[in-house]
Motif scaffolding. Structure first.
Motif: not given
Length: 251
Positions: A72, A80-84
């Motif tokens: 993360q 990328y602030h969204n892990h998905s």
């Protein structure tokens, strides 16, 4: 607009962890967003957004292999602030998840230790912060025959005469591992006496190199570079309980 596209490419590299859009870059360069996108694609064969995404994923891959940071944290450092979203983008690019990629590549590094036959003398040191004047070459670092021949790089003759005896330096953005977007920054380091009044040609920029802890290897010639990097990563640093931080090596 060649120099402007170089500046655009460097801006994309420098804003990997930011969410700013291409409109900010267009304002900085004084062109419309559509002009920037069109000319960037002409120069680099892809849109600015696709280029930055590839840089982000290569940066993430480098951190996964060579640092113990959590996935993360690596995702955030790579923009990328969204892990998905990071996992999906990484899967499309490398055909495996970040976790699997880390395991496979670290196993490969471990297996490589027995195949590294040439040894190099490695010392750990602290470098002070310093300024450098650099231009960017879009070529693999292996194409550099010697950093000492920096004055033969096109455009170097336009630098102020007082820099002719300065210490040369190169930043290798395609090591390790290799990059599909090879970039080398080459130029000279500055002494404290070289002030901010230094007039630079358009293709050059002044860059502040931070103080950092580093591993130092002396090479006889550039042909030793790939083997030296393999030795450093596979044998020397693990034996010292150290790891790379993902920053481009300095030559």
């Amino acid at each position: 607009m060649l120099n402007e596209m170089m500046r655009a490419e460097i801006w994309l590299q420098d804003t990997l962890d930011d969410q700013v859009g291409i409109e900010v870059l267009a304002d900085k360069l004084g062109y419309s967003s559509s002009q920037i996108r069109r000319r960037f694609r002409q120069c680099f064969g892809m849109s600015p957004g696709a280029y930055r995404d590839r840089l982000r994923l290569e940066h993430a891959a480098r951190l996964l292999v060579h640092t113990p940071q959590g996935i993360q944290d690596i995702a955030r450092q790579s923009g990328y602030h969204n892990h998905s979203a990071f996992s999906r983008a990484f899967l499309r690019r490398y055909r495996c998840t970040p976790r699997v990629y880390r395991r496979i590549e670290q196993d490969r590094q471990h297996e490589m230790r027995d195949r590294v036959s040439q040894a190099f003398s490695v010392s750990l040191a602290h470098t002070d912060a310093q300024d450098a004047v650099l231009t960017r070459l879009y070529q693999p670092s292996q194409a550099l025959h010697s950093v000492s021949h920096w004055q033969q790089v096109p455009g170097m003759e336009m630098l102020p005469e007082r820099l002719s005896q300065a210490t040369p330096i190169a930043l290798l953005h395609d090591h390790p591992p290799g990059s599909e977007l090879p970039r080398v920054d080459i130029g000279v380091t500055l002494t404290p006496g070289d002030g901010t009044d230094l007039a630079l040609p358009a293709a050059f920029r002044r860059l502040r190199l931070p103080a950092q802890r580093c591993a130092c290897i002396r090479l006889d010639d550039m042909t030793q570079l790939p083997m030296a990097v393999r030795y450093l990563v596979a044998k020397s640093l693990p034996s010292k309980g150290e790891h790379l931080n993902g920053a481009p090596p300095r030559l």
